[in-house]
Design a protein around this motif. Structure first.
Motif, mmCIF file in Angstrom:
data_model
loop_
_atom_site.group_PDB
_atom_site.id
_atom_site.type_symbol
_atom_site.label_atom_id
_atom_site.label_comp_id
_atom_site.label_asym_id
_atom_site.label_seq_id
_atom_site.Cartn_x
_atom_site.Cartn_y
_atom_site.Cartn_z
ATOM 1 N N LYS A 138 0.833 -1.203 0.000
ATOM 2 C CA LYS A 138 0.000 0.000 0.000
ATOM 3 C C LYS A 138 0.869 1.255 0.000
ATOM 4 N N ASN A 139 0.255 2.411 -0.228
ATOM 5 C CA ASN A 139 0.978 3.679 -0.319
ATOM 6 C C ASN A 139 1.757 4.010 0.951
ATOM 7 N N ASN A 140 2.930 4.639 0.794
ATOM 8 C CA ASN A 140 3.616 5.210 1.950
ATOM 9 C C ASN A 140 3.234 6.686 2.071
ATOM 10 N N LYS A 141 3.777 7.369 3.071
ATOM 11 C CA LYS A 141 3.384 8.760 3.332
ATOM 12 C C LYS A 141 3.746 9.692 2.184
ATOM 13 N N ALA A 142 4.923 9.484 1.602
ATOM 14 C CA ALA A 142 5.350 10.355 0.493
ATOM 15 C C ALA A 142 4.438 10.183 -0.710
ATOM 16 N N GLN A 143 4.092 8.935 -1.022
ATOM 17 C CA GLN A 143 3.192 8.668 -2.155
ATOM 18 C C GLN A 143 1.818 9.281 -1.904
#
Length: 407
Positions: free
Chosen positions: A376-381
């Motif tokens: 799943k997405n990380n914070k930057a994404q």
């Protein structure tokens, strides 16, 4: 290097889809009006495209479904799910049918710069046989129903288009210091906001978010090949971005206020840089038109397949019926010179609503652990994704205001 080219495929189709005649025209007008000053907006557009399409790749290879299937399966509320599917179908099917005429017409413009006589009279009806030629080529490639054949054909067209526009950009001998400044030092000239919106809007294409997830499943099997898919994405989209930048450079270098499209640019280049420069640009426009003429019907068919859960076959009757209708609409409109203004207006409205909604849904779904698990997405994404959604919202509001209020 051999492995990089071996893995090129779906990304090239996405690049072929967003570098159509509309993109070429927007880039030409931007270069003519604002010179090199808005090149940074194209750089940002390419970054946004890479971020969103990378999310879609993960959805296709890790989740195992395309975006249309995710819409159908992940929205639990039946009324909202039906509205979402209807919205997608309206925007993609009708929108692509309307814009297909522009794709074929763009390819025709490229050829007409070289072949001046292209119309025949059938009674009182004047037909452009070049549109029939382009439509015929697209029909044959799509009807074969072999993904590898379609992929390789479009890779060749993208390479042809890239070489044509990049060579033309170097031939025009721009001020490279100003080019680099325009790419990496953002500035917004007076009345340049709409041009920035146009550059982003013509690069971050709604139907590519559906098309890419389906295409990666045709080429690769599962999350183990995620890195290969990312390599394909980065190489193809960056190359596509360089093509768009090259078109802006060409138009900015000519500095002719009477240029309104790529065909005008090709004719303007000839007396300054020789006939070969005109041919390079004309071939690039032809490749841009025919490649988009193939991907738009293909995307529409993939969306319909995902929304209605059809069988996974490019040769199925239902799949073929969808792309045939889209392609036929484009051929008819372009060959008789008919401009489907009302249909295009509807497409603008639908896409204006669709882009922020779909981008928002995409960011939401790739944050679900039940869908992507550790992928799943990380914070930057997420931060970049939210910014893109906000830009998409501005684009949507602008699109709607243009249609309803002409402002």
């Amino acid at each position: 290097m051999k492995n990089i080219f071996k893995n090129i495929g779906p990304g090239a189709l996405i690049a072929a889809a967003f570098i159509g005649p509309g993109t070429v025209t927007v880039c030409v007008l931007t270069g003519v009006e604002f010179g090199f000053t808005l090149l940074w907006a194209m750089v940002l557009s390419i970054i946004a495209t890479i971020v969103l399409q990378e999310m879609v790749i993960r959805l296709g290879l890790v989740y195992g479904k395309g975006l249309a299937e995710a819409v159908r399966s992940e929205i639990s509320s039946k009324p909202i799910r039906i509205i979402a599917i209807l919205l997608i179908l309206s925007a993609i099917l009708i929108g692509n049918a309307a814009y297909e005429a522009g794709n074929i017409s763009g390819g025709m413009l490229g050829l007409e710069t070289i072949f001046t006589e292209s119309t025949v009279l059938l009674g009182s009806l004047e037909l452009n046989y070049l549109s029939l030629l382009i439509g015929g080529v697209a029909f044959i490639l799509l009807y074969i129903g072999n993904y590898k054949v379609i992929e390789r054909s479009l890779v060749v067209l993208v390479i042809l288009m890239s070489v044509s526009f990049l060579v033309t950009a170097f031939v025009t001998n721009p001020n490279w210091v100003e080019v680099l400044k325009g790419m990496f030092m953002p500035s917004i000239p007076e009345e340049g906001v709409l041009a920035i919106i146009a550059l982003v809007g013509t690069t971050v294409v709604p139907y590519n978010l559906f098309l890419h997830a389906s295409l990666v499943k045709e080429k690769w099997n599962g999350k183990e090949e995620l890195q290969a898919a990312r390599t394909d994405l980065y190489v193809s989209i960056i190359l596509g971005g360089l093509v768009s930048i090259a078109i802006i450079i060409c138009a900015a270098s000519i500095k002719n206020s009477e240029i309104s499209n790529a065909a005008d640019l090709a004719k303007s280049i000839e007396p300054l840089f020789g006939s070969f420069a005109k041919y390079f640009l004309s071939i690039g426009l032809f490749a841009a038109g025919i490649s988009s003429a193939i991907t738009a019907p293909l995307a529409a068919a993939y969306v319909a397949r995902g929304c209605f859960d059809w069988e996974l076959s490019l040769k199925s009757k239902k799949f073929r019926t969808v792309w045939m209708l889209v392609l036929l609409t484009g051929v008819i409109f372009s060959s008789v010179g008919f401009k489907p203004i009302e249909v295009i207006h509807f497409a603008q409205v639908a896409n204006g609503i669709l882009l922020p909604v779909i981008a928002g849904f995409l960011v939401w779904v790739v944050n679900k652990e039940s869908v992507l698990g550790t992928y799943k997405n990380n914070k930057a994404q997420n931060a970049i994704g939210i910014i893109i959604v906000l830009i998409a919202l501005v684009l949507g509001l602008r699109s709607l205001s243009k249609v309803f209020f002409d402002v």
